[in-house]
Design a protein around this motif. Structure first.
Motif, PDB file in Angstrom:
ATOM      1  N   GLN A 149      41.052  16.840  -3.723  1.00 10.02           N
ATOM      2  CA  GLN A 149      42.068  17.787  -3.279  1.00 10.02           C
ATOM      3  C   GLN A 149      42.567  17.315  -1.925  1.00 10.02           C
ATOM      4  OE1 GLN A 149      40.856  21.839  -2.568  1.00 10.02           O
ATOM      5  NE2 GLN A 149      42.869  22.430  -1.812  1.00 10.02           N
ATOM      6  N   LEU A 150      43.865  17.070  -1.835  1.00 11.99           N
ATOM      7  CA  LEU A 150      44.440  16.579  -0.590  1.00 11.99           C
ATOM      8  C   LEU A 150      44.648  17.705   0.415  1.00 11.99           C
ATOM      9  CD1 LEU A 150      47.184  14.206  -2.048  1.00 11.99           C
ATOM     10  CD2 LEU A 150      44.847  13.631  -1.374  1.00 11.99           C
ATOM     11  N   ALA A 151      45.245  18.803  -0.070  1.00 13.79           N
ATOM     12  CA  ALA A 151      45.622  19.870   0.855  1.00 13.79           C
ATOM     13  C   ALA A 151      45.874  21.159   0.097  1.00 13.79           C
ATOM     14  CB  ALA A 151      46.888  19.465   1.613  1.00 13.79           C
ATOM     15  N   LEU A 152      45.986  22.234   0.844  1.00 15.30           N
ATOM     16  CA  LEU A 152      46.473  23.481   0.264  1.00 15.30           C
ATOM     17  C   LEU A 152      47.684  23.927   1.069  1.00 15.30           C
ATOM     18  CD1 LEU A 152      45.769  26.333   1.988  1.00 15.30           C
ATOM     19  CD2 LEU A 152      43.460  25.703   1.345  1.00 15.30           C
ATOM     20  N   GLY A 153      48.639  24.496   0.356  1.00 14.69           N
ATOM     21  CA  GLY A 153      49.836  25.021   0.985  1.00 14.69           C
ATOM     22  C   GLY A 153      49.816  26.542   0.881  1.00 14.69           C
ATOM     23  N   HIS A 154      50.403  27.196   1.847  1.00 10.97           N
ATOM     24  CA  HIS A 154      50.386  28.656   1.879  1.00 10.97           C
ATOM     25  C   HIS A 154      51.618  29.254   1.196  1.00 10.97           C
ATOM     26  CE1 HIS A 154      47.037  28.696   4.741  1.00 10.97           C
ATOM     27  NE2 HIS A 154      47.646  27.690   5.334  1.00 10.97           N
ATOM     28  N   PHE A 155      51.392  30.289   0.400  1.00  8.13           N
ATOM     29  CA  PHE A 155      52.477  31.127  -0.102  1.00  8.13           C
ATOM     30  C   PHE A 155      52.641  32.278   0.885  1.00  8.13           C
ATOM     31  CE2 PHE A 155      51.053  29.986  -4.673  1.00  8.13           C
ATOM     32  CZ  PHE A 155      51.826  28.833  -4.650  1.00  8.13           C
ATOM     33  N   GLY A 156      53.896  32.616   1.179  1.00  6.99           N
ATOM     34  CA  GLY A 156      54.152  33.724   2.077  1.00  6.99           C
ATOM     35  C   GLY A 156      54.883  34.854   1.376  1.00  6.99           C
ATOM     36  N   LEU A 157      54.636  36.077   1.825  1.00  2.14           N
ATOM     37  CA  LEU A 157      55.368  37.249   1.349  1.00  2.14           C
ATOM     38  C   LEU A 157      56.368  37.609   2.443  1.00  2.14           C
ATOM     39  CD1 LEU A 157      55.923  39.590  -0.569  1.00  2.14           C
ATOM     40  CD2 LEU A 157      53.951  40.793   0.411  1.00  2.14           C
ATOM     41  N   PHE A 158      57.647  37.400   2.144  1.00  2.39           N
ATOM     42  CA  PHE A 158      58.715  37.602   3.109  1.00  2.39           C
ATOM     43  C   PHE A 158      59.557  38.813   2.710  1.00  2.39           C
ATOM     44  CE2 PHE A 158      57.602  33.153   2.884  1.00  2.39           C
ATOM     45  CZ  PHE A 158      57.528  32.758   4.213  1.00  2.39           C
ATOM     46  N   ALA A 159      60.338  39.304   3.664  1.00  6.12           N
ATOM     47  CA  ALA A 159      61.206  40.454   3.390  1.00  6.12           C
ATOM     48  C   ALA A 159      62.463  40.370   4.242  1.00  6.12           C
ATOM     49  CB  ALA A 159      60.468  41.764   3.677  1.00  6.12           C
ATOM     50  N   HIS A 160      63.495  41.073   3.803  1.00  2.00           N
ATOM     51  CA  HIS A 160      64.699  41.207   4.617  1.00  2.00           C
ATOM     52  C   HIS A 160      64.322  42.024   5.856  1.00  2.00           C
ATOM     53  CE1 HIS A 160      68.681  42.659   5.880  1.00  2.00           C
ATOM     54  NE2 HIS A 160      69.123  41.541   5.322  1.00  2.00           N
ATOM     55  N   PRO A 161      64.852  41.699   7.030  1.00  2.00           N
ATOM     56  CA  PRO A 161      64.482  42.427   8.254  1.00  2.00           C
ATOM     57  C   PRO A 161      64.693  43.938   8.180  1.00  2.00           C
ATOM     58  CG  PRO A 161      65.655  40.411   8.799  1.00  2.00           C
ATOM     59  CD  PRO A 161      65.740  40.561   7.314  1.00  2.00           C
ATOM     60  N   SER A 162      65.618  44.387   7.339  1.00  2.00           N
ATOM     61  CA  SER A 162      65.889  45.824   7.260  1.00  2.00           C
ATOM     62  C   SER A 162      64.921  46.566   6.345  1.00  2.00           C
ATOM     63  CB  SER A 162      67.320  46.058   6.756  1.00  2.00           C
ATOM     64  OG  SER A 162      67.453  45.621   5.401  1.00  2.00           O
ATOM     65  N   PHE A 163      64.103  45.827   5.590  1.00  2.00           N
ATOM     66  CA  PHE A 163      63.159  46.458   4.668  1.00  2.00           C
ATOM     67  C   PHE A 163      62.110  47.204   5.484  1.00  2.00           C
ATOM     68  CE2 PHE A 163      59.563  45.967   1.475  1.00  2.00           C
ATOM     69  CZ  PHE A 163      60.094  46.886   0.555  1.00  2.00           C
ATOM     70  N   ALA A 164      61.862  48.463   5.152  1.00  3.96           N
ATOM     71  CA  ALA A 164      61.026  49.332   5.992  1.00  3.96           C
ATOM     72  C   ALA A 164      59.599  48.836   6.210  1.00  3.96           C
ATOM     73  CB  ALA A 164      61.019  50.755   5.422  1.00  3.96           C
ATOM     74  N   PRO A 165      58.857  48.466   5.184  1.00  3.97           N
ATOM     75  CA  PRO A 165      57.465  48.048   5.411  1.00  3.97           C
ATOM     76  C   PRO A 165      57.361  46.797   6.293  1.00  3.97           C
ATOM     77  CG  PRO A 165      57.806  48.593   3.109  1.00  3.97           C
ATOM     78  CD  PRO A 165      59.157  48.554   3.739  1.00  3.97           C
ATOM     79  N   ASN A 166      56.402  46.808   7.204  1.00  6.79           N
ATOM     80  CA  ASN A 166      56.170  45.661   8.076  1.00  6.79           C
ATOM     81  C   ASN A 166      54.790  45.047   7.879  1.00  6.79           C
ATOM     82  OD1 ASN A 166      58.654  45.498   9.647  1.00  6.79           O
ATOM     83  ND2 ASN A 166      58.062  47.489  10.482  1.00  6.79           N
TER      84      ASN A 166
END
Length: 335
Positions: free
Chosen positions: A133-150
């Motif tokens: 295994q060379l590496a692992l890459g991260h998955f991110g959970l992104f949102a529009h800035p106006s979306f209420a949850p932070n």
């Protein structure tokens, strides 16, 4: 004419020669039994890349080839074979001679395809084996800035109050990011709607434009939009925080046991002798841990690993079983 008897000196020489042959025999048998591992590599090594040139994983393949070429004193040639969700290139590796001279790059699709693809031209576990295994890459959970949850906790509470009304974009059906979203649905008891796109770019643009509130994407790909304020990042789906972005929390901190990541490694035909495969894996592991390759991977948003062949092989089996359960539970099918 009577046959002459050998003199004492000739007899002694014969005895020494016979004893030497007995001592040499085990060494010769060991060399033959290891299928030429001691002499490997005696010719160029091919590294199959199962997608078109370009992108972070291709960059890693090029860097790895340069590093191994210097170590092995033989050319390491990249052979691009895109198509079939990495299956075209992987099939080439699976059906190549098991002599260590054909290796292949593998990404998370290698572990997802067995449960997602109805007709595979090879059996992943029977026909291929892990090298490192060379590496692992991260998955991110992104949102529009106006979306209420932070935060993920905010998101869970919000979605439970609005079941079936919150959607998330991904680069496509059956991708690791799609399965990460489905895993979050199951583990947190949510009802979010998947919106697939043909690649990261269109998915990113629709979330930036406010047409879809959430996005599951590779961290490295979407972080530039976070830095310029067009997206915000809620969490990473990896089991541990990113070395380059330790400030970003994890989904697992709100949903214990959650783990979804991009895994990049090197595979070989299954018939490659175990000792040779372990030796190649150890060489690759040392290359990954070298300062030059290690630092370059970090700049590409990856966590360098450089595991042994046995460790990567075990991880492949674990990931295949995990994703099979997610695909079955979510009823995911390719069009």
């Amino acid at each position: 004419m009577p046959q002459q008897r050998p003199n004492r000196r000739q007899a002694s020489l014969a005895t020494v020669a016979y004893a030497a042959s007995l001592l040499a025999a085990p060494r010769l048998a060991f060399a033959q039994g290891s299928s030429g591992a001691a002499e490997w590599p005696a010719k160029p090594v091919k590294l199959v890349v199962p997608f078109a040139p370009g992108g972070p994983t291709d960059t890693v393949a090029r860097l790895l080839a340069e590093r191994m070429q210097a170590l092995w004193k033989q050319p390491v040639v990249l052979d691009y074979k895109p198509g079939g969700g990495t299956m075209v290139g992987t099939q080439f590796v699976a059906t190549s001679a098991p002599d260590g001279y054909t290796l292949g790059m593998a990404i998370s699709a290698h572990m997802i395809n067995p449960s997602l693809q109805p007709k595979m031209p090879y059996d992943t576990l029977r026909d291929t084996a892990g090298v490192s295994q060379l590496a692992l890459g991260h998955f991110g959970l992104f949102a529009h800035p106006s979306f209420a949850p932070n935060s993920v906790a905010d998101l869970i509470a919000y979605v439970k109050k609005n079941p079936g009304k919150v959607s998330y974009a991904t680069p496509g059906v059956g991708t690791g990011t799609h399965l990460a979203g489905e895993m979050l649905n199951h583990m947190a008891g949510l009802d979010m709607v998947h919106v697939p796109y043909k690649g990261s770019a269109p998915a990113q643009q629709d979330v930036i434009g406010g047409r879809v509130p959430l996005l599951f994407d590779v961290l490295f790909s979407s972080m530039p939009f976070v830095k310029d304020g067009r997206l915000k990042v809620l969490a990473l789906s990896s089991p541990k925080r990113a070395a380059a972005n330790p400030e970003i929390p994890l989904v697992a901190e709100a949903v214990p046991g959650f783990s979804a990541m991009s895994i990049i490694g090197v595979i070989a035909p299954a018939g490659v002798p175990v000792e040779l495969r372990r030796r190649i894996g150890a060489d690759i592991g040392r290359g990954v841990k070298s300062p030059e390759l290690n630092e370059r991977m970090v700049t590409l948003g990856m966590e360098p690993v450089g595991s042994s062949a046995d460790e990567y092989d075990a991880l492949i089996r674990t990931e295949i079983a995990k994703w099979a359960e997610v695909v079955k539970r979510a009823g995911i099918k390719l069009d």
